[in-house]
Scaffold this motif. Structure first.
Motif, PDB file in Angstrom:
ATOM      1  N   GLN A 123      27.931  32.673  42.732  1.00 29.34           N
ATOM      2  CA  GLN A 123      29.027  31.680  42.619  1.00 29.34           C
ATOM      3  C   GLN A 123      30.119  32.404  42.114  1.00 29.34           C
ATOM      4  OE1 GLN A 123      27.149  28.756  40.486  1.00 29.34           O
ATOM      5  NE2 GLN A 123      27.058  27.201  42.326  1.00 29.34           N
ATOM      6  N   ASP A 124      29.847  33.206  40.768  1.00 33.37           N
ATOM      7  CA  ASP A 124      30.977  33.847  40.461  1.00 33.37           C
ATOM      8  C   ASP A 124      31.690  35.006  41.397  1.00 33.37           C
ATOM      9  OD1 ASP A 124      30.803  32.549  38.092  1.00 33.37           O
ATOM     10  OD2 ASP A 124      29.825  34.277  36.760  1.00 33.37           O
ATOM     11  N   MET A 125      30.769  35.714  42.112  1.00 31.45           N
ATOM     12  CA  MET A 125      31.259  36.682  42.734  1.00 31.45           C
ATOM     13  C   MET A 125      32.264  36.030  43.953  1.00 31.45           C
ATOM     14  SD  MET A 125      28.453  39.692  43.526  1.00 31.45           S
ATOM     15  CE  MET A 125      27.055  38.558  43.874  1.00 31.45           C
ATOM     16  N   SER A 126      31.892  35.200  44.576  1.00 28.86           N
ATOM     17  CA  SER A 126      32.545  34.355  45.636  1.00 28.86           C
ATOM     18  C   SER A 126      33.817  33.701  45.055  1.00 28.86           C
ATOM     19  CB  SER A 126      31.440  33.234  46.270  1.00 28.86           C
ATOM     20  OG  SER A 126      30.633  33.863  46.861  1.00 28.86           O
ATOM     21  N   ARG A 127      33.626  33.082  43.935  1.00 30.97           N
ATOM     22  CA  ARG A 127      34.990  32.335  43.634  1.00 30.97           C
ATOM     23  C   ARG A 127      35.892  33.375  42.854  1.00 30.97           C
ATOM     24  NH1 ARG A 127      31.486  27.574  40.898  1.00 30.97           N
ATOM     25  NH2 ARG A 127      31.289  26.362  42.763  1.00 30.97           N
ATOM     26  N   MET A 128      35.495  34.386  42.119  1.00 32.49           N
ATOM     27  CA  MET A 128      36.177  35.306  41.419  1.00 32.49           C
ATOM     28  C   MET A 128      36.762  36.673  42.165  1.00 32.49           C
ATOM     29  SD  MET A 128      34.689  34.958  37.641  1.00 32.49           S
ATOM     30  CE  MET A 128      34.439  33.242  36.702  1.00 32.49           C
ATOM     31  N   HIS A 129      36.139  36.525  43.376  1.00 24.38           N
ATOM     32  CA  HIS A 129      36.466  37.643  44.360  1.00 24.38           C
ATOM     33  C   HIS A 129      36.290  39.001  43.833  1.00 24.38           C
ATOM     34  CE1 HIS A 129      38.691  34.483  46.337  1.00 24.38           C
ATOM     35  NE2 HIS A 129      39.427  34.010  45.145  1.00 24.38           N
ATOM     36  N   PHE A 130      34.959  39.291  43.554  1.00 27.03           N
ATOM     37  CA  PHE A 130      34.744  40.590  43.324  1.00 27.03           C
ATOM     38  C   PHE A 130      33.240  40.621  43.614  1.00 27.03           C
ATOM     39  CE2 PHE A 130      32.589  38.042  39.710  1.00 27.03           C
ATOM     40  CZ  PHE A 130      31.613  38.749  39.600  1.00 27.03           C
ATOM     41  N   TYR A 131      32.514  41.934  43.864  1.00 29.28           N
ATOM     42  CA  TYR A 131      31.367  42.146  44.188  1.00 29.28           C
ATOM     43  C   TYR A 131      30.684  43.640  43.499  1.00 29.28           C
ATOM     44  CZ  TYR A 131      27.466  43.656  47.557  1.00 29.28           C
ATOM     45  OH  TYR A 131      26.340  44.075  48.140  1.00 29.28           O
ATOM     46  N   SER A 132      29.818  43.169  42.519  1.00 27.87           N
ATOM     47  CA  SER A 132      29.454  44.029  41.625  1.00 27.87           C
ATOM     48  C   SER A 132      28.410  43.550  40.559  1.00 27.87           C
ATOM     49  CB  SER A 132      30.677  44.613  40.762  1.00 27.87           C
ATOM     50  OG  SER A 132      30.168  45.568  39.661  1.00 27.87           O
ATOM     51  N   HIS A 133      27.525  44.409  40.060  1.00 33.50           N
ATOM     52  CA  HIS A 133      26.691  44.034  39.107  1.00 33.50           C
ATOM     53  C   HIS A 133      27.439  43.725  38.097  1.00 33.50           C
ATOM     54  CE1 HIS A 133      22.946  44.751  41.427  1.00 33.50           C
ATOM     55  NE2 HIS A 133      23.431  45.645  41.969  1.00 33.50           N
ATOM     56  N   VAL A 134      28.528  44.265  37.749  1.00 33.36           N
ATOM     57  CA  VAL A 134      29.385  44.126  36.695  1.00 33.36           C
ATOM     58  C   VAL A 134      30.524  42.958  36.907  1.00 33.36           C
ATOM     59  CG1 VAL A 134      31.064  45.232  34.864  1.00 33.36           C
ATOM     60  CG2 VAL A 134      29.144  46.512  35.923  1.00 33.36           C
ATOM     61  N   SER A 135      30.218  41.800  35.960  1.00 25.52           N
ATOM     62  CA  SER A 135      30.822  40.863  36.388  1.00 25.52           C
ATOM     63  C   SER A 135      32.301  40.778  35.648  1.00 25.52           C
ATOM     64  CB  SER A 135      30.216  39.293  36.002  1.00 25.52           C
ATOM     65  OG  SER A 135      31.086  38.164  35.922  1.00 25.52           O
ATOM     66  N   VAL A 136      33.301  40.160  36.125  1.00 24.77           N
ATOM     67  CA  VAL A 136      34.637  40.123  35.837  1.00 24.77           C
ATOM     68  C   VAL A 136      34.664  38.772  34.551  1.00 24.77           C
ATOM     69  CG1 VAL A 136      35.876  40.908  37.775  1.00 24.77           C
ATOM     70  CG2 VAL A 136      35.562  38.291  37.445  1.00 24.77           C
ATOM     71  N   HIS A 137      33.681  38.396  34.621  1.00 20.80           N
ATOM     72  CA  HIS A 137      33.455  37.011  33.570  1.00 20.80           C
ATOM     73  C   HIS A 137      32.901  37.447  32.233  1.00 20.80           C
ATOM     74  CE1 HIS A 137      33.367  32.935  32.161  1.00 20.80           C
ATOM     75  NE2 HIS A 137      32.076  32.713  32.285  1.00 20.80           N
ATOM     76  N   PRO A 138      33.567  37.598  31.234  1.00 20.62           N
ATOM     77  CA  PRO A 138      33.143  38.477  30.015  1.00 20.62           C
ATOM     78  C   PRO A 138      31.960  37.941  29.532  1.00 20.62           C
ATOM     79  CG  PRO A 138      35.511  38.144  30.010  1.00 20.62           C
ATOM     80  CD  PRO A 138      35.136  37.235  31.012  1.00 20.62           C
ATOM     81  N   PRO A 139      31.610  36.660  29.578  1.00 23.52           N
ATOM     82  CA  PRO A 139      30.181  36.230  28.872  1.00 23.52           C
ATOM     83  C   PRO A 139      28.877  36.560  29.808  1.00 23.52           C
ATOM     84  CG  PRO A 139      31.685  34.456  28.827  1.00 23.52           C
ATOM     85  CD  PRO A 139      32.437  35.411  29.627  1.00 23.52           C
TER      86      PRO A 139
ATOM     87  N   PRO B  35      28.569  30.763  49.510  1.00 21.03           N
ATOM     88  CA  PRO B  35      29.733  30.998  50.764  1.00 21.03           C
ATOM     89  C   PRO B  35      30.975  31.264  50.000  1.00 21.03           C
ATOM     90  CG  PRO B  35      29.224  28.647  50.702  1.00 21.03           C
ATOM     91  CD  PRO B  35      28.228  29.221  49.569  1.00 21.03           C
ATOM     92  N   TYR B  36      31.773  31.890  51.012  1.00 19.90           N
ATOM     93  CA  TYR B  36      33.312  31.879  50.497  1.00 19.90           C
ATOM     94  C   TYR B  36      33.997  32.468  51.979  1.00 19.90           C
ATOM     95  CZ  TYR B  36      32.708  37.226  51.200  1.00 19.90           C
ATOM     96  OH  TYR B  36      32.608  38.668  51.616  1.00 19.90           O
ATOM     97  N   ARG B  37      35.323  32.235  52.074  1.00 16.81           N
ATOM     98  CA  ARG B  37      36.169  32.514  53.118  1.00 16.81           C
ATOM     99  C   ARG B  37      36.695  33.825  53.111  1.00 16.81           C
ATOM    100  NH1 ARG B  37      40.451  30.826  53.547  1.00 16.81           N
ATOM    101  NH2 ARG B  37      41.054  30.789  55.868  1.00 16.81           N
ATOM    102  N   ASN B  38      36.640  34.392  54.436  1.00 17.32           N
ATOM    103  CA  ASN B  38      37.192  35.830  54.519  1.00 17.32           C
ATOM    104  C   ASN B  38      38.138  35.889  55.657  1.00 17.32           C
ATOM    105  OD1 ASN B  38      37.722  38.580  54.682  1.00 17.32           O
ATOM    106  ND2 ASN B  38      35.475  39.217  54.774  1.00 17.32           N
TER     107      ASN B  38
ATOM    108  N   TYR C 130      32.988  34.043  61.323  1.00 21.85           N
ATOM    109  CA  TYR C 130      31.534  34.356  60.600  1.00 21.85           C
ATOM    110  C   TYR C 130      31.494  33.625  59.483  1.00 21.85           C
ATOM    111  CZ  TYR C 130      31.812  38.113  63.775  1.00 21.85           C
ATOM    112  OH  TYR C 130      32.106  39.005  64.961  1.00 21.85           O
ATOM    113  N   PHE C 131      30.034  33.303  59.048  1.00 18.70           N
ATOM    114  CA  PHE C 131      29.759  32.794  57.666  1.00 18.70           C
ATOM    115  C   PHE C 131      29.271  33.822  56.905  1.00 18.70           C
ATOM    116  CE2 PHE C 131      26.810  30.449  54.961  1.00 18.70           C
ATOM    117  CZ  PHE C 131      27.684  29.284  54.527  1.00 18.70           C
ATOM    118  N   TRP C 132      30.127  33.774  55.736  1.00 20.02           N
ATOM    119  CA  TRP C 132      30.116  34.653  54.597  1.00 20.02           C
ATOM    120  C   TRP C 132      29.339  34.388  53.549  1.00 20.02           C
ATOM    121  CZ3 TRP C 132      32.237  39.854  55.131  1.00 20.02           C
ATOM    122  CH2 TRP C 132      32.921  40.005  56.247  1.00 20.02           C
ATOM    123  N   VAL C 133      28.642  35.173  52.949  1.00 25.53           N
ATOM    124  CA  VAL C 133      28.062  34.896  51.720  1.00 25.53           C
ATOM    125  C   VAL C 133      27.807  36.130  50.753  1.00 25.53           C
ATOM    126  CG1 VAL C 133      26.458  32.832  52.546  1.00 25.53           C
ATOM    127  CG2 VAL C 133      25.393  35.127  52.294  1.00 25.53           C
ATOM    128  N   LYS C 134      27.858  35.811  49.260  1.00 24.46           N
ATOM    129  CA  LYS C 134      27.279  36.848  48.268  1.00 24.46           C
ATOM    130  C   LYS C 134      26.158  36.328  47.806  1.00 24.46           C
ATOM    131  CE  LYS C 134      31.944  38.488  47.703  1.00 24.46           C
ATOM    132  NZ  LYS C 134      33.215  38.608  46.709  1.00 24.46           N
TER     133      LYS C 134
END
Length: 204
Positions: free
Chosen positions: A99-115, A182-185, A191-195
């Motif tokens: 959810q964080d990757m889809s909503r916050m627009h990143f793709y990584s094991h390192v989250s942009v959400h500090p906690p 899911p998220y919109r691209n 296409y149906f996109w998911v992270k």
């Protein structure tokens, strides 16, 4: 367009319990984690509901998570390994990161959400802070998928990547939770996109 996969391993123990079987059907939005006590991979993958086409406005998050879980266990069984046990805690962590990757627009094991910056931090938040732990993620799409086809594509992609495959087939890992969101691209609306995320551990 190339699908992108990443995997992560953190540091150890093993005992595994096979899941019971069941033959009853479930409907869309009826699946809950409690159903995992009634199904194994064979009986789950025989459910009619996972062959339903995904409706982006009525997406069943829990059903796709379960499809990923049981397709992953199918790969374990093909490799003569004991199936993973379902973990609510790992499911919570995996879905949260997706959810964080889809909503916050990143793709990584390192989250942009500090906690929740690292996998270890995310697992600690759900009460898992010891043993051997691992994480797979995937940014994936399909045109007009069913729950089964989308899950199959995600698991197949992980299995075709040596690092992700190693996590799935690691005999030290006992528990699994999966989540996809899911998220919109823009420009790729056909296409149906998911992270998606898989979280594994050896101990709860």
């Amino acid at each position: 367009m190339i699908h992108r996969l990443l995997f992560l391993v953190s540091a150890s123990c093993l005992l595994i319990l096979a899941m019971p079987t069941a033959s009853s059907q479930v409907s869309l939005h009826e699946w809950t984690p409690a159903h995992c006590d009634r199904f194994d991979a064979e009986s789950f993958l025989a459910l009619d509901v996972i062959q339903e086409k995904i409706n982006a406005t009525d997406f069943d998050i829990d059903l796709l998570a379960a499809t990923l879980f049981y397709l992953t266990n199918q790969e374990r069984e093909r490799a003569n390994l004991s199936p993973f046990e379902f973990s609510d805690q790992l499911f919570e962590a995996a879905l949260g990161h997706s959810q964080d990757m889809s909503r916050m627009h990143f793709y990584s094991h390192v989250s942009v959400h500090p906690p929740k910056k690292t996998m270890s931090m995310r697992l600690a938040l759900v009460g898992i802070d010891g043993g051997y732990r691992a994480e797979n993620i995937y940014d994936f799409f399909q045109e007009a998928p069913t729950y089964y086809s989308l899950g199959e594509g995600l698991v197949q992609g992980w299995m075709e990547s040596p690092g992700h495959r190693a996590n799935i087939l690691n005999p030290k890992l006992r528990y699994l939770g999966c989540g996809a969101f899911p998220y919109r691209n823009p420009g790729w609306e056909d296409y149906f996109w998911v992270k998606a995320t898989q979280n594994f551990c050896s101990d709860l």
